[in-house]
Design a protein around this motif. Structure first.
Motif, PDB file in Angstrom:
ATOM      1  N   MET A   1       0.823  -1.168   0.000  1.00 51.27           N
ATOM      2  CA  MET A   1       0.000   0.000   0.000  1.00 51.27           C
ATOM      3  C   MET A   1       0.878   1.245   0.000  1.00 51.27           C
ATOM      4  SD  MET A   1      -3.116   0.562   2.458  1.00 51.27           S
ATOM      5  CE  MET A   1      -3.892   2.043   2.620  1.00 51.27           C
ATOM      6  N   GLU A   2       0.487   2.190  -0.814  1.00 51.25           N
ATOM      7  CA  GLU A   2       1.288   3.399  -0.933  1.00 51.25           C
ATOM      8  C   GLU A   2       1.000   4.335   0.225  1.00 51.25           C
ATOM      9  OE1 GLU A   2       1.435   5.334  -4.710  1.00 51.25           O
ATOM     10  OE2 GLU A   2       1.059   3.461  -5.750  1.00 51.25           O
ATOM     11  N   THR A   3       2.053   5.002   0.614  1.00 49.75           N
ATOM     12  CA  THR A   3       1.893   5.972   1.697  1.00 49.75           C
ATOM     13  C   THR A   3       1.428   7.291   1.111  1.00 49.75           C
ATOM     14  OG1 THR A   3       4.166   6.703   1.547  1.00 49.75           O
ATOM     15  CG2 THR A   3       3.721   4.861   3.030  1.00 49.75           C
ATOM     16  N   PRO A   4       0.822   8.120   1.927  1.00 54.22           N
ATOM     17  CA  PRO A   4       0.370   9.425   1.419  1.00 54.22           C
ATOM     18  C   PRO A   4       1.508  10.273   0.864  1.00 54.22           C
ATOM     19  CG  PRO A   4      -0.667   8.968   3.531  1.00 54.22           C
ATOM     20  CD  PRO A   4       0.336   7.886   3.280  1.00 54.22           C
ATOM     21  N   SER A   5       2.715  10.137   1.421  1.00 54.19           N
ATOM     22  CA  SER A   5       3.832  10.933   0.907  1.00 54.19           C
ATOM     23  C   SER A   5       4.218  10.490  -0.500  1.00 54.19           C
ATOM     24  CB  SER A   5       5.038  10.856   1.851  1.00 54.19           C
ATOM     25  OG  SER A   5       5.501   9.518   1.941  1.00 54.19           O
ATOM     26  N   ASN A   6       4.138   9.184  -0.815  1.00 52.95           N
ATOM     27  CA  ASN A   6       4.435   8.687  -2.160  1.00 52.95           C
ATOM     28  C   ASN A   6       3.396   9.192  -3.161  1.00 52.95           C
ATOM     29  OD1 ASN A   6       6.694   7.302  -1.346  1.00 52.95           O
ATOM     30  ND2 ASN A   6       5.679   5.315  -1.226  1.00 52.95           N
ATOM     31  N   ILE A   7       2.155   9.191  -2.753  1.00 52.33           N
ATOM     32  CA  ILE A   7       1.083   9.679  -3.628  1.00 52.33           C
ATOM     33  C   ILE A   7       1.271  11.159  -3.926  1.00 52.33           C
ATOM     34  CG2 ILE A   7      -1.397  10.090  -3.771  1.00 52.33           C
ATOM     35  CD1 ILE A   7      -1.791   7.533  -2.129  1.00 52.33           C
ATOM     36  N   ILE A   8       1.638  11.938  -2.911  1.00 46.40           N
ATOM     37  CA  ILE A   8       1.858  13.385  -3.098  1.00 46.40           C
ATOM     38  C   ILE A   8       3.062  13.628  -3.997  1.00 46.40           C
ATOM     39  CG2 ILE A   8       2.481  15.514  -1.899  1.00 46.40           C
ATOM     40  CD1 ILE A   8       0.713  14.558   0.416  1.00 46.40           C
ATOM     41  N   GLU A   9       4.128  12.808  -3.843  1.00 45.30           N
ATOM     42  CA  GLU A   9       5.306  12.957  -4.704  1.00 45.30           C
ATOM     43  C   GLU A   9       4.948  12.691  -6.164  1.00 45.30           C
ATOM     44  OE1 GLU A   9       8.704  10.696  -3.483  1.00 45.30           O
ATOM     45  OE2 GLU A   9       8.600  11.473  -1.422  1.00 45.30           O
ATOM     46  N   LYS A  10       4.199  11.624  -6.409  1.00 46.10           N
ATOM     47  CA  LYS A  10       3.785  11.306  -7.781  1.00 46.10           C
ATOM     48  C   LYS A  10       2.909  12.408  -8.350  1.00 46.10           C
ATOM     49  CE  LYS A  10       4.022   6.271  -7.588  1.00 46.10           C
ATOM     50  NZ  LYS A  10       3.271   5.023  -7.677  1.00 46.10           N
ATOM     51  N   LEU A  11       2.016  12.909  -7.520  1.00 47.48           N
ATOM     52  CA  LEU A  11       1.140  13.997  -7.947  1.00 47.48           C
ATOM     53  C   LEU A  11       1.954  15.248  -8.291  1.00 47.48           C
ATOM     54  CD1 LEU A  11      -1.768  14.905  -8.392  1.00 47.48           C
ATOM     55  CD2 LEU A  11      -1.852  15.573  -5.984  1.00 47.48           C
ATOM     56  N   MET A  12       2.952  15.541  -7.474  1.00 47.46           N
ATOM     57  CA  MET A  12       3.812  16.711  -7.730  1.00 47.46           C
ATOM     58  C   MET A  12       4.618  16.523  -9.015  1.00 47.46           C
ATOM     59  SD  MET A  12       3.151  18.958  -5.513  1.00 47.46           S
ATOM     60  CE  MET A  12       4.505  20.080  -5.559  1.00 47.46           C
ATOM     61  N   GLU A  13       5.116  15.300  -9.251  1.00 44.56           N
ATOM     62  CA  GLU A  13       5.866  15.027 -10.481  1.00 44.56           C
ATOM     63  C   GLU A  13       4.978  15.206 -11.710  1.00 44.56           C
ATOM     64  OE1 GLU A  13       7.587  11.144 -10.254  1.00 44.56           O
ATOM     65  OE2 GLU A  13       8.828  11.664  -8.510  1.00 44.56           O
ATOM     66  N   ARG A  14       3.765  14.688 -11.613  1.00 47.24           N
ATOM     67  CA  ARG A  14       2.824  14.840 -12.737  1.00 47.24           C
ATOM     68  C   ARG A  14       2.455  16.301 -12.957  1.00 47.24           C
ATOM     69  NH1 ARG A  14      -1.279   9.709 -12.066  1.00 47.24           N
ATOM     70  NH2 ARG A  14       0.256   8.128 -12.652  1.00 47.24           N
ATOM     71  N   ALA A  15       2.266  17.050 -11.884  1.00 45.88           N
ATOM     72  CA  ALA A  15       1.958  18.478 -12.012  1.00 45.88           C
ATOM     73  C   ALA A  15       3.117  19.221 -12.652  1.00 45.88           C
ATOM     74  CB  ALA A  15       1.630  19.072 -10.648  1.00 45.88           C
TER      75      ALA A  15
END
Length: 113
Positions: A1-15
């Motif tokens: 399961m992904e941690t919230p920090s990993n999800i935010i990092e991916k979101l920031m990279e995509r942004a």
């Protein structure tokens, strides 16, 4: 399961990728608009140059002909110069209507295409 920090990092990279792509797209659209405007103006400039040269030689011929008819060659040149003085004054007063507005409309039309 992904941690919230990993999800935010991916979101920031995509942004970040989205921002870079949007920037590149806007640069390319601006370049395309500038190219279309430049090519339209340059092609019309070529036509204007050719017509101007033709007009120049036509005016020299008319001046020489009028000078021959009137007896002195400089009379023909003075009459043609006077005609252009009057035409220039009329042109000055209608410059906005005849030149600025159509040229502005041309540029706006080319940019919006």
């Amino acid at each position: 399961m992904e941690t919230p920090s990993n999800i935010i990092e991916k979101l920031m990279e995509r942004a970040e990728l989205y921002g870079k792509t949007s920037y590149e797209l806007s640069k390319l659209k601006s370049l395309e608009s500038a190219t279309i405007i430049a090519s339209a103006l340059l092609s019309r400039l070529g036509i204007v140059v050719m017509l101007s040269l033709s007009g120049l030689f036509l005016n020299i011929g008319i001046s020489l002909w009028l000078g021959e008819v009137l007896g002195k060659s400089y009379y023909g040149f003075l009459i043609v110069a006077g005609f252009y003085l009057i035409a220039g004054i009329v042109f000055y007063f209608f410059l906005n209507k005849w030149i600025k507005k159509p040229l502005s409309n041309l540029i706006i039309t080319e940019v919006l295409q």
